[in-house]
Design an enzyme around this catalytic site. Structure first.
Site, PDB file in Angstrom:
ATOM      1  N   ASP A   9      20.211  97.080  37.435  1.00 57.19           N
ATOM      2  CA  ASP A   9      19.872  98.485  37.612  1.00 57.19           C
ATOM      3  C   ASP A   9      20.263  98.824  39.046  1.00 57.19           C
ATOM      4  O   ASP A   9      20.923  98.006  39.713  1.00 57.19           O
ATOM      5  CB  ASP A   9      18.394  98.754  37.315  1.00 57.19           C
ATOM      6  CG  ASP A   9      17.440  98.071  38.284  1.00 57.19           C
ATOM      7  OD1 ASP A   9      17.890  97.357  39.210  1.00 57.19           O
ATOM      8  OD2 ASP A   9      16.221  98.253  38.136  1.00 57.19           O
ATOM      9  N   CYS A  66      17.362  92.989  38.740  1.00 55.37           N
ATOM     10  CA  CYS A  66      16.656  94.200  39.154  1.00 55.37           C
ATOM     11  C   CYS A  66      15.845  93.820  40.392  1.00 55.37           C
ATOM     12  O   CYS A  66      16.029  92.728  40.928  1.00 55.37           O
ATOM     13  CB  CYS A  66      15.797  94.790  38.034  1.00 55.37           C
ATOM     14  SG  CYS A  66      14.466  93.744  37.422  1.00 55.37           S
ATOM     15  N   GLY A  69      12.815  91.480  38.763  1.00 55.29           N
ATOM     16  CA  GLY A  69      13.246  90.629  37.663  1.00 55.29           C
ATOM     17  C   GLY A  69      12.297  90.672  36.481  1.00 55.29           C
ATOM     18  O   GLY A  69      12.645  90.259  35.378  1.00 55.29           O
ATOM     19  N   HIS A  99      15.209  72.306  29.903  1.00 59.03           N
ATOM     20  CA  HIS A  99      14.069  72.229  28.991  1.00 59.03           C
ATOM     21  C   HIS A  99      13.987  73.380  28.002  1.00 59.03           C
ATOM     22  O   HIS A  99      13.431  73.210  26.918  1.00 59.03           O
ATOM     23  CB  HIS A  99      12.758  72.179  29.780  1.00 59.03           C
ATOM     24  CG  HIS A  99      12.617  70.939  30.595  1.00 59.03           C
ATOM     25  ND1 HIS A  99      11.498  70.685  31.340  1.00 59.03           N
ATOM     26  CD2 HIS A  99      13.443  69.892  30.805  1.00 59.03           C
ATOM     27  CE1 HIS A  99      11.627  69.526  31.976  1.00 59.03           C
ATOM     28  NE2 HIS A  99      12.824  69.034  31.671  1.00 59.03           N
TER      29      HIS A  99
END
Length: 152
Positions: A9, A66, A69, A99
């Site tokens: 963004d 962003c 986040g 993982h």
């Protein structure tokens, strides 16, 4: 190698542009989904666009940026098959791949410098999924996704 998707963004725009230049120098193909300037914009549309392409299998990996986040993580993880990992250091990024077989890296521009973002992104791109006991857990996540879809 399939291109890596990238979107942001306005709050992540500058970091996105720096990562694109870095990836280009490294020979890593990138498909930029926008925005294409720093004008204020809303993250959900960009995050959805990227996550939908991952969810449908059109691309294998993507990066969202962003300010925190968090918003991008929330949007991306709504789509089936998307495992977006908000990462603020290299170890988290590696573990998310090893993982969780994360397929979307989420960065918060307020929390990672451009240099750190480059290190995180490269670690994430170069780390493989370990499989083993982790594969069983991913299968459990897929079953949860199926239950959610069947309720709709």
């Amino acid at each position: 190698m399939m291109p890596v998707l990238i979107a942001s963004d306005h709050g992540g725009f500058s970091l996105k542009e720096k990562l694109i230049l870095f990836f280009n120098k490294k020979g890593i193909k990138v498909k930029d989904l926008g925005p294409f300037d720093e004008e204020r914009c809303d993250y959900p549309g960009f995050a959805y666009d990227l996550a939908e392409k991952i969810s449908k299998g059109k691309f294998k990996r993507g990066i969202l940026i962003c300010k925190s986040g968090i918003g991008n993580s929330i949007v991306a993880n709504r789509l089936p098959g998307v495992r977006a990992a908000l990462s603020s250091n290299v170890k988290i990024a590696k573990l998310s791949r090893m993982h969780n077989d994360s397929n979307v890296l989420v960065l918060g521009s307020l929390f990672v410098s451009p240099d750190l973002a480059k290190k995180i992104a490269m670690a994430w791109l170069n780390t493989e999924f370990e499989g083993g006991r982790h594969k069983r857990r991913l299968m459990q996540i897929r079953e949860i996704e199926k239950k959610i879809r069947s309720r709709r």
